[in-house]
Design a protein around this motif. Structure first.
Motif, PDB file in Angstrom:
ATOM      1  N   HIS A 152      -3.771   1.346  -0.557  1.00  0.00           N
ATOM      2  CA  HIS A 152      -2.913   1.592  -1.721  1.00  0.00           C
ATOM      3  C   HIS A 152      -3.291   2.904  -2.389  1.00  0.00           C
ATOM      4  N   GLN A 153      -4.591   3.138  -2.546  1.00  0.00           N
ATOM      5  CA  GLN A 153      -5.052   4.385  -3.154  1.00  0.00           C
ATOM      6  C   GLN A 153      -4.672   5.593  -2.302  1.00  0.00           C
ATOM      7  N   ASP A 165       6.427   3.746 -12.291  1.00  0.00           N
ATOM      8  CA  ASP A 165       6.124   2.775 -11.244  1.00  0.00           C
ATOM      9  C   ASP A 165       7.322   2.628 -10.327  1.00  0.00           C
ATOM     10  N   CYS A 178       2.510  10.404  -3.199  1.00  0.00           N
ATOM     11  CA  CYS A 178       3.162  10.265  -4.493  1.00  0.00           C
ATOM     12  C   CYS A 178       4.112  11.427  -4.781  1.00  0.00           C
ATOM     13  N   ASN A 206      -0.930   6.214  -2.729  1.00  0.00           N
ATOM     14  CA  ASN A 206      -0.646   6.829  -4.031  1.00  0.00           C
ATOM     15  C   ASN A 206      -1.143   8.270  -4.100  1.00  0.00           C
ATOM     16  N   ASP A 207      -2.276   8.569  -3.457  1.00  0.00           N
ATOM     17  CA  ASP A 207      -2.826   9.921  -3.525  1.00  0.00           C
ATOM     18  C   ASP A 207      -2.045  10.908  -2.671  1.00  0.00           C
ATOM     19  N   THR A 223      -0.019  -1.304  -7.850  1.00  0.00           N
ATOM     20  CA  THR A 223       1.252  -0.774  -8.328  1.00  0.00           C
ATOM     21  C   THR A 223       1.389   0.637  -7.767  1.00  0.00           C
ATOM     22  N   PHE A 224       2.504   0.903  -7.160  1.00  0.00           N
ATOM     23  CA  PHE A 224       2.774   2.211  -6.586  1.00  0.00           C
ATOM     24  C   PHE A 224       3.487   3.061  -7.621  1.00  0.00           C
ATOM     25  N   THR A 225       3.088   4.316  -7.704  1.00  0.00           N
ATOM     26  CA  THR A 225       3.694   5.215  -8.672  1.00  0.00           C
ATOM     27  C   THR A 225       4.226   6.449  -7.966  1.00  0.00           C
ATOM     28  N   GLY A 240       2.523   9.351 -10.705  1.00  0.00           N
ATOM     29  CA  GLY A 240       2.090   8.924 -12.020  1.00  0.00           C
ATOM     30  C   GLY A 240       3.160   8.970 -13.095  1.00  0.00           C
ATOM     31  N   CYS A 285       7.374  -1.229  -1.327  1.00  0.00           N
ATOM     32  CA  CYS A 285       6.406  -1.214  -2.430  1.00  0.00           C
ATOM     33  C   CYS A 285       6.544  -2.459  -3.294  1.00  0.00           C
ATOM     34  N   SER A 324       3.595  -5.417  -3.828  1.00  0.00           N
ATOM     35  CA  SER A 324       3.180  -5.855  -5.172  1.00  0.00           C
ATOM     36  C   SER A 324       3.444  -7.345  -5.374  1.00  0.00           C
TER      37      SER A 324
END
Length: 185
Positions: A33-34, A161, A41, A37-38, A153-155, A158, A109, A113
């Motif tokens: 997940h990280q 969401d 995104c 997102n990194d 939670t996927f953004t 940032g 996504c 979640s």
């Protein structure tokens, strides 16, 4: 992760190995997940921007097509502007076809979640099947607390969401901008 929870539910037998396996699986899901997102995104944010642009330009093309039909009807010409209709149809087909990826990513996504929420609920239900003072109860409680505090939670970079209502919001805002553009010509 869900497979282990289903097996725990069926067997009604909870072992420390299965709790540790569930914890390892959640930790790998959290790491993935990280990474998503990194690294993705900004791509996801750009995809939503392109989706907005396609919705707005499709609406503008619809307005252009209908005004050309009205002009031909006013001039009493019997032939419709088929070339502009063909261009509009091709553009709309390509826009809808290329927007499918944004819809798939958004729904995926949401599903991830939702599965994490199901894991939290299943951990809570598993607690009721174990003796209160046992070591397994404390481990499940610790896992439940950890998962609850670190929900996935996927953004989109940032800014917001990612969930299915975003697609509706983007469509609604493109209609709003379209109406503003039509009013100011």
């Amino acid at each position: 992760m869900l497979r282990i929870l289903r097996e725990l539910h069926k067997k009604k037998l909870i072992s420390m190995g299965s709790i540790k396996e569930l914890k390892i699986l959640f930790m790998s899901a959290l790491a993935n997940h990280q990474l998503i997102n990194d690294y993705f995104c900004l791509n996801l944010l750009a995809s939503y921007g392109v989706f907005f642009g396609r919705c707005l330009s499709g609406l503008l093309l619809i307005a252009y097509y209908w005004t050309s039909i009205l002009e031909t009807n006013i001039r009493n010409e019997s032939m419709y502007d088929l070339i502009s209709f063909e261009k509009w149809f091709k553009f709309m087909f390509i826009s809808i076809f290329s927007s499918i990826s944004v819809v798939i990513i958004t729904m995926t996504c949401k599903r991830v979640s939702q599965n994490v929420t199901n894991v939290i609920m299943n951990c809570y239900l598993l607690q009721s099947k174990i003796r209160y003072n046992s070591y397994e109860y404390k481990e499940i409680r610790a896992l439940w607390t950890f998962i609850f505090e670190n929900q996935l939670t996927f953004t989109a970079a940032g800014f917001f969401d990612v969930h299915p209502s975003i697609l509706l919001s983007i469509s609604a805002s493109s209609v709003t901008y379209f109406l503003v553009l039509v009013q100011f010509n």
